[in-house]
Design an enzyme around this catalytic site. Sequence first.
Site, PDB file in Angstrom:
ATOM      1  N   GLU A 133      40.363  36.669  45.470  1.00 59.84           N
ATOM      2  CA  GLU A 133      40.327  36.418  44.023  1.00 59.84           C
ATOM      3  C   GLU A 133      41.721  36.578  43.418  1.00 59.84           C
ATOM      4  OE1 GLU A 133      37.863  34.757  43.182  1.00 59.84           O
ATOM      5  OE2 GLU A 133      36.502  35.970  42.007  1.00 59.84           O
TER       6      GLU A 133
ATOM      7  N   THR B 223      40.713  29.610  35.556  1.00 58.09           N
ATOM      8  CA  THR B 223      40.579  31.017  35.143  1.00 58.09           C
ATOM      9  C   THR B 223      41.938  31.571  34.698  1.00 58.09           C
ATOM     10  OG1 THR B 223      38.693  31.378  36.579  1.00 58.09           O
ATOM     11  CG2 THR B 223      39.930  33.330  35.943  1.00 58.09           C
TER      12      THR B 223
HETATM   13  N1  HSE Z   1      35.951  38.021  34.303  1.00 59.33           N
HETATM   14  C1  HSE Z   1      36.689  36.851  34.709  1.00 59.33           C
HETATM   15  C2  HSE Z   1      37.229  36.185  33.464  1.00 59.33           C
HETATM   16  C3  HSE Z   1      35.768  35.926  35.438  1.00 59.33           C
HETATM   17  O1  HSE Z   1      36.479  36.056  32.507  1.00 59.33           O
HETATM   18  O2  HSE Z   1      38.404  35.823  33.444  1.00 59.33           O
HETATM   19  C4  HSE Z   1      36.395  34.648  35.879  1.00 59.33           C
HETATM   20  O3  HSE Z   1      35.417  33.826  36.504  1.00 59.33           O
END
Ligand code: HSE
Length: 310
Positions: free
Chosen positions: A131, A184
Amino acid sequence: MKTSVRAYAPASVANAVSGFDVLGFALEEPGDIVICKPSDIPGIKILPIAGAFSSLPHDPKLNTAGVAVQAFLNSKNISLGMELEIIKGVPIVGGMGSSASSAVAAVVAVNELFDLQLAPHELLPFVLESERVATGVPHADNAAPSLLGGFTLIHSLDPLDVVSLATPAAFTCALVHPHMHIKTRDAREILPKTIPMATATRQMGHIAGFVAGLYQEDFDLISRSFVDELAEPYRGQLIPGYAKVKAAALEQGAIGCGISGSGPSMFALCPDVDTANRAGKAMERVFLGENLESDLFISAISQQGARILE
Ligand code: HSE
């Protein structure tokens, strides 16, 4: 040692609205399948990627399954070569935990292949490594629910402390994936670096209310707690029709509706399948009005998470 192992890991909804970076849940489907086979050729080889969403890197240093497996093998001093075949069912760059799901399936398969018997939460650090490569930040709110199933709380990243929460069996999720991409990394970039104390205080109330609602199966409390003051005010602007999609789902009886992970997918948490079907179709109609085709997934919440496929 087995000659080949197949594992499945489901898509996930990170944040679950009230818990930015600390809360998430797993869907039953869609999901990714990874088949791993030992090889005489050293290193990891990613075989041609199959499935509806196959445009992913084949370089094992860039592919999340490759990164996670390499981290896992390194930790066990295993130098045997490995072939990974990925069948990609989770849309990519869609906010459905796609980078985590293939990494999760891959480490679950490798764990079984070598009979290493690590518990699911012990596999999590290897997925977090992938990740970090994929998004720049090792957030665990996709990887943990995909591995463990159900609603999952990331109590702490360092040290890693993950808690499985109560997951009411009736919940059904309508997840609508509009045909657009939000990375993201970009969706994190637009967030403020600090927030006022009053906002933090209100948000603590929302997540505490949400978790209490899960344990009490109090759908009304969950609905009142379905609020994100940290990310959605900024990310909502990136999604055409965001407010109307949300209103459409609530009008059909959804308990709550919001952005799935970093978007652009949106999800509605519903008390039953019929409501989820109605809410999902209503959400799709709004996206269509914004000239966006979409995919609709209606799914139970996965109580099990990742698993070996016989
Ligand atoms: N918690 C992360 C975000 C998840 O919201 O950036 C990304 O899939």
